[in-house]
Design an enzyme around this catalytic site. Structure first.
Site, PDB file in Angstrom:
ATOM      1  CG  LEU A  78      -2.171  -0.758   1.077  1.00 12.18           C
ATOM      2  CD1 LEU A  78      -1.641  -2.189   0.632  1.00 12.18           C
ATOM      3  CD2 LEU A  78      -3.157  -0.843   1.963  1.00 12.18           C
ATOM      4  CD  GLU A 137      -1.382   4.254  -0.468  1.00 14.82           C
ATOM      5  OE1 GLU A 137      -0.825   4.189   0.591  1.00 14.82           O
ATOM      6  OE2 GLU A 137      -2.435   3.570  -0.582  1.00 14.82           O
ATOM      7  CG  ASP A 182     -10.646   9.896  -1.709  1.00 19.15           C
ATOM      8  OD1 ASP A 182     -11.372  10.644  -0.974  1.00 19.15           O
ATOM      9  OD2 ASP A 182     -10.519   9.479  -2.762  1.00 19.15           O
ATOM     10  CG  PHE A 183      -6.015   5.772  -1.802  1.00 17.95           C
ATOM     11  CD1 PHE A 183      -7.190   6.086  -0.815  1.00 17.95           C
ATOM     12  CD2 PHE A 183      -6.602   4.586  -2.789  1.00 17.95           C
ATOM     13  CE1 PHE A 183      -8.275   5.318  -0.511  1.00 17.95           C
ATOM     14  CE2 PHE A 183      -7.772   4.175  -2.466  1.00 17.95           C
ATOM     15  CZ  PHE A 183      -8.705   4.299  -1.302  1.00 17.95           C
ATOM     16  CG  HIS A 202     -13.103   5.346  -0.118  1.00 16.12           C
ATOM     17  ND1 HIS A 202     -12.966   5.646   0.867  1.00 16.12           N
ATOM     18  CD2 HIS A 202     -12.584   4.174  -0.737  1.00 16.12           C
ATOM     19  CE1 HIS A 202     -12.152   4.403   1.517  1.00 16.12           C
ATOM     20  NE2 HIS A 202     -11.777   3.914   0.287  1.00 16.12           N
TER      21      HIS A 202
END
Ligand SMILES: Cc1ncc(C[n+]2csc(CCOP(=O)(O)OP(=O)(O)O)c2C)c(N)n1
Ligand SMILES: [Mg+2]
Lengths: 323, 346
Positions: free
Chosen positions: B80, B82, B107-108, B151
């Protein structure tokens, strides 16, 4: 262990060059012509020199705000470094980067970050590119104990181990992040020393001992070059000067004069010279000659930089994008 | 047309597309997938990474099964992480590769801001052009089914603010492919923000490789009364709204900027010079966002053309709510654009 004379002389030369350059910057810093925040690495020269002694010209390094030593040890151009500090068009970053943002692609240096920890994933990604391109190069990442506070180190090491990347993580632990001692920020040894050696070999070495750094990083570079994966080396060292600027700007009150002077006695260069003299691997005369050679190169670099032209204002917007 | 997910696909409106005599119809995800496939066939340096790019969903179909053709070294799942993975893309790009990094939600990207903004966007300028970072980051705005506050964020305003990043927002199947190919070709960091609603469409897409030029917008529908600059899926909404009001004698010109940075200022200004009225519709927030920027541009350089105050349609300055009825109240769309068109010409 015996070391070829050539290697020993190279280690000494690099450390002396880095030290002399730092001192030369410092001695001119109050002239206010180098308008850039310098982070001197006086006292930490053995780390950059010891690691880079194993690196080839086309190997990569990733560096940080305290990066003069990494740049020089990797073979970065001295004149371009000094010109960068003076904000000149002929500086390594054309006067757009300053002291914290050095680059010399010909020496495998693709730019240093002044965001603490920022260079760690970039160096890791360079390692991934090396692997994808089936090259025999390696990527070395220099970062401080402050950077080891950042989560991106965990993410990067996890990925490097997962993908067995040819990356050497060099934690340059000088015990401080600005004025904050490591004990205020971390609870003990870096967690990465706890990984099984077949995942991530790790070692703590005396970062003021060029040969200790050289030995440990030699194994790490060999491991990376032969496709076996990353390594982690913590070099325990000390920043003799303040966090930024020159000696006359240093603040006191966060560490004792006693502590500084104790570490001052452990100068990586003095002890190395003594050892070489004792083992008759070098003569006083040779050291003297090296010093003269270095001083004249530095003088040339400052002369060059001071008379070089600053960037033309019309070029303000140049290079935002590569065409 | 049905996709592998057995979803009903809507054919995009018959607006101006720049695809000549092409009659080939494919789905939006397939259009992106085709771009990736062509890019990887043509250039060994291109690779795709991201959470789930090789899973059965295949990034809403955009990367589906590409690992079968190109292998998992070139199409791979990631931790994950990021933040680090963005830096890893920067490093890979510096060392000669061409990463395409997929996220299923903008969002990420907030976890990747340091590497996107402090690093990727700075590298060329800060080192005087000695280095450059050819990488593509892609993320898809979510909407509906209670996606809610974390999200569904449309963060283009945030990224439009950053010098050194290019920002693309396609709205048609044709452009989804052509802009992806242009982004991969580009020598700089390019962010593509797509929208989940676009993925429900089919459209005309030539089969071969082609690029849509970065920095060039397009008039989707000519009109004399009002200019509507709409972003992403709102281009379709604006087009329908324009058809709706046409019977009332209002002819709206619909502009799809396609790339928000660089922005095709000339196209927008020329249109406003003709119509004298401007509506800007964006799926992001109003304050400090895309509508604010384009509005300011026209107020600054096209004030003399204006016959009416600029109207901005954007999300209210609130987090997205979950409940369906609140969601409906939150989003702007065809009806809002239609009302604005009627109001602005009055
Ligand atoms: C992300 C981030 N946080 C804080 C700073 C401010 N800062 C600049 S240098 C520095 C110290 C970093 O310490 P360390 O990594 O140990 O390197 P050292 O200065 O000791 O060489 C700090 C906190 C920064 N540049 N970046
Ligand atoms: Mg430190």
């Amino acid at each position: 262990m015996t070391y070829p004379k050539k290697v020993l002389h190279k280690l000494l030369f690099d450390m002396m060059l880095i030290r002399r350059v730092q001192l030369a910057i410092e001695s001119r810093y109050m002239d206010n012509e180098m308008k850039t925040p310098v982070h001197l690495c006086i006292g930490q020269e053995a780390v950059a020199a010891g690691v880079c002694a194993h690196l080839k010209k086309n190997d990569y390094i990733s560096s940080n705000h305290r990066g003069h030593g990494h740049y020089l040890a990797k073979g970065g151009n001295l004149k371009a470094l000094i010109a960068e500090l003076y904000g000149r068009e002929t500086g390594c970053s054309k006067g757009r980067g300053g002291s914290m943002h050095l680059v010399d692609t010909g020496a495998g240096h693709y730019g240093s970050s002044s965001i603490v920890g920022g260079g760690i994933p970039i160096g890791t990604g360079i390692g991934m590119a090396i692997k994808m391109q089936r090259q025999k190069r390696v990527s070395t990442v220099f970062f401080g104990d402050g950077a080891a506070d950042e989560g991106v180190l965990y993410e990067s090491i996890n990925f490097a181990v997962l993908k067995k990347l040819p990356v050497i993580f060099i934690l340059e632990n000088n015990q401080y992040s600005v004025c904050s001692h490591i004990s205020a920020r971390q609870t003990g040894n870096s967690i990465f020393h706890a990984l099984p050696a077949k995942m991530l070999p790790s070692k703590i070495v005396d970062g003021n001992d060029a040969l200790a750094v050289y030995d440990a990083s030699g194994k790490a570079v060999e491991r990376a070059r032969t496709g076996k994966g990353p390594s982690f080396i913590e070099c325990r060292t000390y920043r003799i000067r303040g966090h930024a600027g020159c000696a006359s700007q240093d603040v006191s009150g966060y560490r004792t004069a006693e502590e500084i002077s104790q570490w001052g006695k452990r100068c990586p260069i003095t002890s190395f010279q003594k050892m070489l003299l004792k083992k008759k691997m070098i003569t006083e005369n040779e050291i003297h000659k090296t010093e003269k050679k270095i001083n004249s190169r530095i003088q040339d670099a400052f002369d060059y930089a001071r008379q070089a032209a600053p960037p033309a204002p019309e070029t303000l917007s140049a290079n935002l994008f590569r065409e | 047309m049905l996709t592998s997910e057995n979803k009903i696909m809507i054919h995009e409106p018959d607006f101006f597309r720049e695809c000549g005599a092409c009659k080939r119809v494919i789905g939006y995800p397939e259009a992106i997938r085709e771009a990736l496939q062509l890019a990887m066939q043509n250039d060994r340096r291109v690779f795709i990474m991201g959470q789930g790019v090789d899973d059965p969903y295949g990034m809403f179909g955009a990367t589906k099964d590409l690992h079968r053709e190109f292998g998992r070294e070139r199409v791979f799942d990631t931790p994950l992480s990021e933040g680090a993975l963005t830096g890893i893309s920067v490093g890979a790009a510096l060392a000669g590769m061409r990463p395409v990094y997929f996220h299923n939600r903008p969002d990420f990207l907030l976890l990747a801001m340091d590497q996107l903004v402090n690093h990727a966007a700075k590298w060329s300028y800060m080192f005087g052009g000695a280095v450059h970072v050819p990488m593509v980051v892609w993320a898809c705005i979510g909407r509906g089914w209670g996606s809610a506050a974390q999200h569904s964020q449309a963060l283009q305003g945030l990224f439009m603010h950053i010098p050194g990043l290019k920002l693309l927002m396609p709205s048609t199947c044709h452009d989804a492919k052509g802009l992806m190919l242009a982004a991969i070709d580009d020598e700089n960091p390019v962010l593509i923000i797509d929208h989940r609603l676009n993925f429900n469409t089919t459209g005309l897409v030539p089969s071969g490789p082609y690029t849509v030029p970065i920095g060039r917008g397009i008039v989707r529908r000519p009109g004399r009364d009002v200019t509507v600059v709409a972003v992403s899926h709102l281009v379709t909404d604006a087009f329908h709204a324009a058809q709706d009001v046409s019977s009332q004698g209002i002819e709206a010109e619909i502009i799809d900027p396609r790339t928000l940075r660089p922005l095709d200022e000339e196209l927008i200004l020329a249109s406003v010079a003709k119509t004298g009225r401007l509506i800007i519709a964006d799926c992001g927030w109003k304050t400090g966002g895309v509508t604010a920027e384009i509005g300011a541009l026209v107020a600054e350089k096209g004030f003399a053309y204006l016959k009416a105050p600029i109207m901005r349609l954007a999300s209210p300055d609130l987090p997205t709510p979950a409940a369906g009825n609140l969601e409906e109240a939150f989003y702007v769309g065809r009806n809002d654009i239609r009302k604005a068109m009627i109001e602005i010409v009055r």
